[in-house]
Write an enzyme that holds these catalytic residues in place. Structure first.
Site, short mmCIF file in Angstrom:
data_model
loop_
_atom_site.label_atom_id
_atom_site.label_comp_id
_atom_site.label_asym_id
_atom_site.label_seq_id
_atom_site.Cartn_x
_atom_site.Cartn_y
_atom_site.Cartn_z
N THR A 13 74.14 -23.09 20.28
CA THR A 13 73.74 -22.89 18.89
C THR A 13 74.06 -21.50 18.36
O THR A 13 74.44 -21.35 17.20
CB THR A 13 72.21 -23.14 18.78
OG1 THR A 13 71.95 -24.44 19.25
CG2 THR A 13 71.72 -23.00 17.36
N ASP A 56 69.50 -24.76 26.29
CA ASP A 56 69.01 -25.93 27.05
C ASP A 56 69.13 -25.76 28.57
O ASP A 56 68.21 -26.09 29.30
CB ASP A 56 69.74 -27.20 26.62
CG ASP A 56 69.38 -27.63 25.20
OD1 ASP A 56 68.44 -27.05 24.63
OD2 ASP A 56 70.03 -28.54 24.67
N THR A 95 56.74 -27.06 43.48
CA THR A 95 55.65 -27.69 42.71
C THR A 95 56.06 -28.05 41.29
O THR A 95 56.88 -27.36 40.68
CB THR A 95 54.40 -26.78 42.68
OG1 THR A 95 53.43 -27.38 41.80
CG2 THR A 95 54.68 -25.38 42.17
N GLN A 96 55.45 -29.11 40.79
CA GLN A 96 55.66 -29.50 39.39
C GLN A 96 54.89 -28.58 38.44
O GLN A 96 55.12 -28.60 37.23
CB GLN A 96 55.17 -30.94 39.16
CG GLN A 96 55.95 -31.97 39.92
CD GLN A 96 55.41 -33.38 39.71
OE1 GLN A 96 54.62 -33.64 38.81
NE2 GLN A 96 55.86 -34.29 40.55
N CYS A 97 53.94 -27.81 38.99
CA CYS A 97 53.15 -26.93 38.13
C CYS A 97 54.02 -25.82 37.57
O CYS A 97 54.98 -25.39 38.22
CB CYS A 97 52.01 -26.28 38.93
SG CYS A 97 50.77 -27.46 39.45
N ASP A 119 78.30 -27.45 24.25
CA ASP A 119 76.84 -27.55 24.24
C ASP A 119 76.41 -27.35 25.70
O ASP A 119 77.07 -27.89 26.61
CB ASP A 119 76.43 -28.94 23.75
CG ASP A 119 74.93 -29.09 23.60
OD1 ASP A 119 74.47 -29.14 22.45
OD2 ASP A 119 74.23 -29.18 24.64
N SER A 120 75.35 -26.64 25.94
CA SER A 120 75.05 -26.32 27.34
C SER A 120 74.62 -27.53 28.16
O SER A 120 74.56 -27.45 29.39
CB SER A 120 74.00 -25.21 27.43
OG SER A 120 72.72 -25.68 27.15
N SER A 121 74.36 -28.67 27.52
CA SER A 121 74.08 -29.89 28.30
C SER A 121 75.31 -30.34 29.07
O SER A 121 75.21 -31.13 30.00
CB SER A 121 73.65 -31.03 27.38
OG SER A 121 72.61 -30.61 26.58
N1 ASP Z 1 71.86 -27.90 22.56
C1 ASP Z 1 72.07 -26.48 22.47
C2 ASP Z 1 72.64 -26.01 23.79
O1 ASP Z 1 71.92 -25.83 24.73
C3 ASP Z 1 70.83 -25.77 22.12
C4 ASP Z 1 70.96 -24.27 22.08
O2 ASP Z 1 72.04 -23.73 21.98
O3 ASP Z 1 69.97 -23.59 22.19
O4 ASP Z 1 73.83 -25.83 23.86
#
Ligand code: ASP
Length: 340
Positions: free
Chosen positions: A13, A90, A276-278, A57-59
């Site tokens: 972003t 992300d 841990t999930q915590c 996009d970082s995904s």
């Molecule tokens: N979906 C975006 C990403 O991780 C969100 C961001 O940039 O913060 O690439």
């Protein structure tokens, strides 16, 4: 002499502006960064920028991108005092964790930052994040060496150790947290550094682990889990290591089936790490009856590792190490990532 910083834009972003005609968000050309953030001209810092050929996009980030990023830094390592990596928020904590383990003997800062709102939007958090991340990367000690010599994340007025933080909010500007380790710095009127917390490598030579082991799996437990469904993960011919996210201080349902799955997998050479999930606190295997089984079958404790640090540490450690040696390294504090 003013510091020289390399900005590497990977996507996300922060690097977006609104196309005046269509209203769609498009990527900024970071070669023209001063057009978008003219304030940068007032910093007494020399800036250069490079970008991923196709910003993402970082995904979409994967181990090849981490390798590409590490190579970009390695190739420019001697020409710059520090590096600022612009990255989607992300998966930023995965990338900062991965880089922290990939770089051994780091003597310069690698600061990751991003934003919740695009840099071309009036209320953006991107400008502050970018400007302060650059200022932090450019800071030097009295002897002229970089103040920060580790991988860190700067977001919303705080600097976190890269392998200690996680994304916490999908909408607040304060998007990251580091519950098990205090911030390395806080930015207000002045930037206050907590120098006692800084990580400093004992090695003088920089070396980079370019290859990561992708035969790593992550399993999050939940009440009522049917272990039968997850049997295929615990197959040493396909998976070298499994991170299990357990309850509380490292507990799991008592299940003979799970015990046998783990026993067989570990005796075949698989590494199983308990985290841990915590959000805060650490695994204490054996504190409750519901975690003593892990000690018996040879599951190792991940103490207070974040999920991001656990997975990426395993990817680095399991490339070139196995068995007891890998288990020992997983439990050692390699880059300030855990308190045991
Ligand atoms: N979906 C975006 C990403 O991780 C969100 C961001 O940039 O913060 O690439």
């Amino acid at each position: 002499m003013s510091s020289k910083i390399l900005i590497i834009y990977t996507g996300g972003t922060i690097g977006m502006i609104e196309d005046a005609e269509t209203g769609h968000l498009t990527n900024v050309d970071f070669n023209h960064i001063y057009d978008h953030v003219p304030e940068l001209k007032r910093l007494d810092i020399q800036l250069d920028t490079i970008s991923f050929l196709n910003p993402i996009d970082s995904s979409e980030i994967n181990t090849n991108h981490w390798d590409q990023l590490a190579t970009m830094i390695q190739e420019n390592y001697n020409s710059y005092d520090g590096f600022v990596v612009l990255h989607g928020s992300d998966t930023m904590a995965y990338t900062s964790s991965a880089l922290s383990f990939m770089f051994d003997g780091l003597r310069k800062p690698i600061i990751l930052t991003g934003s919740q709102l695009p840099i071309g939007i009036i209320r953006t958090d991107g400008k502050e994040n970018l400007i302060t991340a650059i200022e932090i990367a450019a800071k030097k000690k009295e002897d002229g060496s970089p103040l920060i010599q580790e991988v860190a994340v700067y977001f919303d007025y705080q600097l976190f150790r890269g392998n200690r933080c996680s994304k916490d909010s999908a909408e607040h500007f304060e998007a990251f947290r580091s519950p098990n380790f205090p911030p390395l710095a806080s930015a207000g009127v002045n930037i206050k550094f907590d120098t006692n917390l800084f990580y400093q490598s004992q090695k003088n030579e920089l070396s980079i682990h370019h290859n990561l082991n992708r035969k790593v799996a992550l399993l999050k437990l939940f009440p009522g889990i049917n272990f039968e469904l997850y049997k295929s993960i615990f197959d040493k011919s396909k998976v070298d290591g499994v991170v299990i996210e357990t309850f509380g201080s490292g507990n799991a349902p008592s299940s003979e089936e799970f015990k046998v799955i783990l026993e067989n997998y570990i005796s075949a050479g698989g590494v199983v790490l308990n985290i841990t999930q915590c959000n805060s606190g650490k695994v204490k295997q054996g504190l409750y009856k519901t975690s003593s089984m892990f000690n018996k079958v040879g599951v190792i404790s991940g103490f207070d590792l974040t999920t991001e640090a656990a997975v990426t540490k395993m990817m680095v450690v399991l490339e070139g190490h196995n068995g007891k040696e890998a288990e020992k390294l997983m439990q050692l504090n390699l880059r300030g990532e855990l308190s045991n």
